[in-house]
Write a protein that holds these residues in place. Structure first.
Motif, PDB file in Angstrom:
ATOM      1  N   SER A 114       6.384   3.461 -25.327  1.00  0.00           N
ATOM      2  CA  SER A 114       7.073   3.727 -24.063  1.00  0.00           C
ATOM      3  C   SER A 114       6.961   2.548 -23.115  1.00  0.00           C
ATOM      4  CB  SER A 114       6.489   4.985 -23.404  1.00  0.00           C
ATOM      5  OG  SER A 114       6.649   6.117 -24.235  1.00  0.00           O
ATOM      6  N   TYR A 115       5.825   1.836 -23.157  1.00  0.00           N
ATOM      7  CA  TYR A 115       5.656   0.673 -22.287  1.00  0.00           C
ATOM      8  C   TYR A 115       6.587  -0.460 -22.708  1.00  0.00           C
ATOM      9  CZ  TYR A 115       1.486   3.156 -20.757  1.00  0.00           C
ATOM     10  OH  TYR A 115       0.630   4.094 -20.247  1.00  0.00           O
ATOM     11  N   ILE A 129      13.476   4.690 -13.973  1.00  0.00           N
ATOM     12  CA  ILE A 129      12.956   6.051 -14.102  1.00  0.00           C
ATOM     13  C   ILE A 129      12.916   6.424 -15.586  1.00  0.00           C
ATOM     14  CG2 ILE A 129      13.348   8.473 -13.516  1.00  0.00           C
ATOM     15  CD1 ILE A 129      12.524   6.736 -11.174  1.00  0.00           C
ATOM     16  N   HIS A 130      11.844   7.048 -15.995  1.00  0.00           N
ATOM     17  CA  HIS A 130      11.706   7.488 -17.387  1.00  0.00           C
ATOM     18  C   HIS A 130      11.756   9.014 -17.433  1.00  0.00           C
ATOM     19  CE1 HIS A 130      10.692   8.018 -21.437  1.00  0.00           C
ATOM     20  NE2 HIS A 130       9.373   8.069 -21.327  1.00  0.00           N
ATOM     21  N   LEU A 131      12.776   9.539 -18.121  1.00  0.00           N
ATOM     22  CA  LEU A 131      12.967  10.989 -18.229  1.00  0.00           C
ATOM     23  C   LEU A 131      12.649  11.412 -19.660  1.00  0.00           C
ATOM     24  CD1 LEU A 131      14.021  13.112 -16.133  1.00  0.00           C
ATOM     25  CD2 LEU A 131      16.189  13.051 -17.375  1.00  0.00           C
ATOM     26  N   VAL A 132      11.844  12.444 -19.807  1.00  0.00           N
ATOM     27  CA  VAL A 132      11.452  12.950 -21.120  1.00  0.00           C
ATOM     28  C   VAL A 132      11.843  14.418 -21.220  1.00  0.00           C
ATOM     29  CG1 VAL A 132       9.599  13.233 -22.797  1.00  0.00           C
ATOM     30  CG2 VAL A 132       9.495  11.361 -21.144  1.00  0.00           C
ATOM     31  N   VAL A 133      12.601  14.758 -22.269  1.00  0.00           N
ATOM     32  CA  VAL A 133      13.021  16.132 -22.520  1.00  0.00           C
ATOM     33  C   VAL A 133      12.195  16.687 -23.683  1.00  0.00           C
ATOM     34  CG1 VAL A 133      14.938  17.653 -23.136  1.00  0.00           C
ATOM     35  CG2 VAL A 133      15.342  15.643 -21.685  1.00  0.00           C
ATOM     36  N   ASP A 134      11.548  17.805 -23.443  1.00  0.00           N
ATOM     37  CA  ASP A 134      10.704  18.427 -24.458  1.00  0.00           C
ATOM     38  C   ASP A 134      11.577  19.185 -25.456  1.00  0.00           C
ATOM     39  OD1 ASP A 134       8.731  19.537 -25.963  1.00  0.00           O
ATOM     40  OD2 ASP A 134       8.025  20.924 -24.423  1.00  0.00           O
ATOM     41  N   THR A 135      11.635  18.692 -26.678  1.00  0.00           N
ATOM     42  CA  THR A 135      12.443  19.330 -27.724  1.00  0.00           C
ATOM     43  C   THR A 135      11.587  20.073 -28.746  1.00  0.00           C
ATOM     44  OG1 THR A 135      12.440  17.215 -28.921  1.00  0.00           O
ATOM     45  CG2 THR A 135      14.344  17.699 -27.528  1.00  0.00           C
ATOM     46  N   THR A 136      10.287  20.162 -28.496  1.00  0.00           N
ATOM     47  CA  THR A 136       9.436  20.897 -29.430  1.00  0.00           C
ATOM     48  C   THR A 136       9.593  22.407 -29.266  1.00  0.00           C
ATOM     49  OG1 THR A 136       7.593  20.796 -27.849  1.00  0.00           O
ATOM     50  CG2 THR A 136       7.742  19.028 -29.490  1.00  0.00           C
ATOM     51  N   LEU A 137       9.933  22.834 -28.036  1.00  0.00           N
ATOM     52  CA  LEU A 137      10.155  24.256 -27.743  1.00  0.00           C
ATOM     53  C   LEU A 137       8.957  25.108 -28.158  1.00  0.00           C
ATOM     54  CD1 LEU A 137      13.888  24.621 -28.841  1.00  0.00           C
ATOM     55  CD2 LEU A 137      12.972  24.155 -26.556  1.00  0.00           C
ATOM     56  N   ILE A 138       7.773  24.581 -27.863  1.00  0.00           N
ATOM     57  CA  ILE A 138       6.558  25.334 -28.181  1.00  0.00           C
ATOM     58  C   ILE A 138       6.380  26.509 -27.229  1.00  0.00           C
ATOM     59  CG2 ILE A 138       4.042  25.180 -28.348  1.00  0.00           C
ATOM     60  CD1 ILE A 138       4.354  22.287 -29.193  1.00  0.00           C
ATOM     61  N   ASN A 143      10.759  21.773 -21.030  1.00  0.00           N
ATOM     62  CA  ASN A 143      10.345  20.929 -19.917  1.00  0.00           C
ATOM     63  C   ASN A 143      11.183  19.661 -19.858  1.00  0.00           C
ATOM     64  OD1 ASN A 143       8.263  22.674 -19.134  1.00  0.00           O
ATOM     65  ND2 ASN A 143       6.846  21.781 -20.624  1.00  0.00           N
ATOM     66  N   VAL A 144      11.507  19.260 -18.646  1.00  0.00           N
ATOM     67  CA  VAL A 144      12.140  17.967 -18.380  1.00  0.00           C
ATOM     68  C   VAL A 144      11.272  17.269 -17.342  1.00  0.00           C
ATOM     69  CG1 VAL A 144      14.191  16.767 -17.562  1.00  0.00           C
ATOM     70  CG2 VAL A 144      14.443  18.893 -18.849  1.00  0.00           C
ATOM     71  N   ARG A 145      10.581  16.223 -17.759  1.00  0.00           N
ATOM     72  CA  ARG A 145       9.611  15.557 -16.900  1.00  0.00           C
ATOM     73  C   ARG A 145      10.035  14.124 -16.631  1.00  0.00           C
ATOM     74  NH1 ARG A 145       3.868  16.805 -19.707  1.00  0.00           N
ATOM     75  NH2 ARG A 145       3.137  15.640 -17.885  1.00  0.00           N
ATOM     76  N   GLY A 146       9.708  13.650 -15.435  1.00  0.00           N
ATOM     77  CA  GLY A 146      10.058  12.293 -15.034  1.00  0.00           C
ATOM     78  C   GLY A 146       8.821  11.465 -14.782  1.00  0.00           C
ATOM     79  N   PHE A 147       8.913  10.180 -15.088  1.00  0.00           N
ATOM     80  CA  PHE A 147       7.789   9.262 -14.918  1.00  0.00           C
ATOM     81  C   PHE A 147       8.296   7.940 -14.346  1.00  0.00           C
ATOM     82  CE2 PHE A 147       6.830  12.089 -18.420  1.00  0.00           C
ATOM     83  CZ  PHE A 147       5.531  12.510 -18.181  1.00  0.00           C
ATOM     84  N   VAL A 148       7.379   7.206 -13.750  1.00  0.00           N
ATOM     85  CA  VAL A 148       7.645   5.846 -13.297  1.00  0.00           C
ATOM     86  C   VAL A 148       6.425   5.007 -13.633  1.00  0.00           C
ATOM     87  CG1 VAL A 148       6.746   6.205 -10.974  1.00  0.00           C
ATOM     88  CG2 VAL A 148       8.457   4.428 -11.381  1.00  0.00           C
ATOM     89  N   ASN A 149       6.655   3.766 -14.028  1.00  0.00           N
ATOM     90  CA  ASN A 149       5.570   2.893 -14.462  1.00  0.00           C
ATOM     91  C   ASN A 149       5.001   2.118 -13.283  1.00  0.00           C
ATOM     92  OD1 ASN A 149       4.868  -0.113 -15.827  1.00  0.00           O
ATOM     93  ND2 ASN A 149       4.125   1.681 -16.920  1.00  0.00           N
ATOM     94  N   VAL A 158      -1.598  -8.752 -13.344  1.00  0.00           N
ATOM     95  CA  VAL A 158      -1.466  -7.406 -13.892  1.00  0.00           C
ATOM     96  C   VAL A 158      -2.459  -7.221 -15.029  1.00  0.00           C
ATOM     97  CG1 VAL A 158       0.087  -5.762 -14.990  1.00  0.00           C
ATOM     98  CG2 VAL A 158       0.978  -7.346 -13.272  1.00  0.00           C
ATOM     99  N   LEU A 159      -3.348  -6.242 -14.878  1.00  0.00           N
ATOM    100  CA  LEU A 159      -4.334  -5.945 -15.915  1.00  0.00           C
ATOM    101  C   LEU A 159      -3.914  -4.771 -16.788  1.00  0.00           C
ATOM    102  CD1 LEU A 159      -7.757  -6.332 -14.053  1.00  0.00           C
ATOM    103  CD2 LEU A 159      -6.528  -8.004 -15.447  1.00  0.00           C
ATOM    104  N   ALA A 160      -3.268  -3.810 -16.202  1.00  0.00           N
ATOM    105  CA  ALA A 160      -2.877  -2.621 -16.967  1.00  0.00           C
ATOM    106  C   ALA A 160      -1.718  -1.945 -16.248  1.00  0.00           C
ATOM    107  CB  ALA A 160      -4.063  -1.662 -17.112  1.00  0.00           C
ATOM    108  N   SER A 161      -1.088  -1.037 -16.960  1.00  0.00           N
ATOM    109  CA  SER A 161       0.003  -0.257 -16.374  1.00  0.00           C
ATOM    110  C   SER A 161      -0.090   1.170 -16.881  1.00  0.00           C
ATOM    111  CB  SER A 161       1.369  -0.860 -16.720  1.00  0.00           C
ATOM    112  OG  SER A 161       1.566  -0.868 -18.123  1.00  0.00           O
ATOM    113  N   SER A 162       0.415   2.065 -16.089  1.00  0.00           N
ATOM    114  CA  SER A 162       0.360   3.473 -16.462  1.00  0.00           C
ATOM    115  C   SER A 162       1.607   4.171 -15.923  1.00  0.00           C
ATOM    116  CB  SER A 162      -0.894   4.141 -15.893  1.00  0.00           C
ATOM    117  OG  SER A 162      -0.881   4.074 -14.476  1.00  0.00           O
ATOM    118  N   PHE A 163       1.935   5.290 -16.540  1.00  0.00           N
ATOM    119  CA  PHE A 163       3.071   6.093 -16.106  1.00  0.00           C
ATOM    120  C   PHE A 163       2.576   7.189 -15.173  1.00  0.00           C
ATOM    121  CE2 PHE A 163       5.115   4.189 -19.791  1.00  0.00           C
ATOM    122  CZ  PHE A 163       6.412   3.980 -19.321  1.00  0.00           C
ATOM    123  N   GLN A 164       3.231   7.276 -14.037  1.00  0.00           N
ATOM    124  CA  GLN A 164       2.896   8.297 -13.056  1.00  0.00           C
ATOM    125  C   GLN A 164       4.031   9.306 -13.003  1.00  0.00           C
ATOM    126  OE1 GLN A 164       1.754   6.741  -9.296  1.00  0.00           O
ATOM    127  NE2 GLN A 164       1.295   8.739  -8.395  1.00  0.00           N
TER     128      GLN A 164
END
Length: 298
Positions: A114-115, A129-138, A143-149, A158-164
């Motif tokens: 993803s990085y 913007i990073h959008l993730v759609v849950d297709t496992t249907l557990i 779920n439709v979740r959004g992230f930003v790095n 820059v030492l590291a990065s993470s998705f919030q």
């Protein structure tokens, strides 16, 4: 300056994200049409930024190949640029606002690749913007979740990065809300009522027929008035202005083209209509071929 003071996390005001339901449906449609070897799909998000709110209105899938065990991903950037150029032709307001993907086979929303993908999209927009759609249907819901790095920097490096994670809301028009309402009710067991045509767009033949009928009514009315005046009907009001208008109209018809010229003009018009019909059929065929190719490539 102490060491703790030199460490900073780029945590600017996080954007708000609103997604239209058609975007989620398009992502799910691409997921069902994916190549069997791929466990997930990747694509580009299009939309607008309005007063700090990212409104996602459209999207398209992009072919890719990844190896999660080797942290390798091949992204078809040429296909992405061509598709984006095509979208810009008919909607210049929509720009690249980020990218989307579906969950992995293990149900992960974020993985190491993803990085890499996010860095590719940084060349398209400043903070994708990073959008993730849950297709496992557990669970019971999808779920439709959004992230930003965000990046962790020390003394400007820059030492590291993470998705919030971001808050994702839906942005529905009245038509989309009505459609979803009926879809949900149908899932609960209610049967659809028989469809009825409320209104329809007239075809070219219907328009021509309506125009001819209206013209025929006007000519019949004018002829009836002239006949009544000639016969001396007392109920017919003799008007000099109406007579002048009728004379001018008749002189205009007389000054128009001859019969041969009118036939030639009608033939040219018919050829134009035939060409338009042919081009329309050709465009539909090309669209179907493009859709089939897209199913193979994506």
């Amino acid at each position: 300056m102490s060491q703790m003071e030199s460490v900073s996390l780029k945590d600017n005001s996080l954007p708000k994200v609103k997604v239209h339901p058609t975007v989620v449906f398009s992502i799910l449609n691409s997921f069902t049409r994916r190549v069997p070897r791929d466990s997930r799909i990747i694509g580009t998000l299009l939309g607008e930024v309005r007063d700090g709110v990212v409104v996602v209105t459209d999207c398209f899938a992009v072919p890719f190949t990844e190896k999660t065990d080797e942290l390798v991903i091949a992204f078809d950037s040429a296909y992405h640029k061509k598709m984006y150029s095509f979208h810009r032709r008919y909607n210049r307001k929509e720009v690249v606002v980020g990218w989307y993907t579906t969950t992995t086979a293990q149900g992960q929303f974020i993985n190491d690749n993803s990085y890499l993908i996010n860095n590719m999209y940084r060349s398209e927009c400043e903070n994708p913007i990073h959008l993730v759609v849950d297709t496992t249907l557990i669970g019971d819901s999808m779920n439709v979740r959004g992230f930003v790095n965000n990046s962790v920097t020390v003394n400007g490096e820059v030492l590291a990065s993470s998705f919030q994670e971001l808050k994702v809301d839906d942005a529905m028009s009245e038509g989309e809300a009505s459609c979803l309402f009926h879809m949900i009710n149908n899932q609960e067991g209610e049967q659809w009522s028989e469809s009825s045509i409320v209104s329809s767009l007239p075809t070219a033949a219907d328009t021509v027929e309506t125009s001819i009928l209206q013209l025929q009514k006007v000519l019949d009315s004018a002829q009836a008035y002239v006949d009544a005046v000639v016969e001396g009907n007392p109920n017919a009001t003799v008007s000099r202005e109406i007579g002048i208008q009728l004379a001018e109209t008749l002189s205009t018809f007389a000054a128009q083209r001859t019969g041969a010229q009118q036939a030639s003009a009608m033939q040219t018009r018919l050829q134009d209509l035939t060409m338009v019909s042919y081009i329309s059929t050709l465009a539909q065929t090309q669209a179907l071929i493009s859709e089939k190719l897209n199913e193979i490539l994506v």
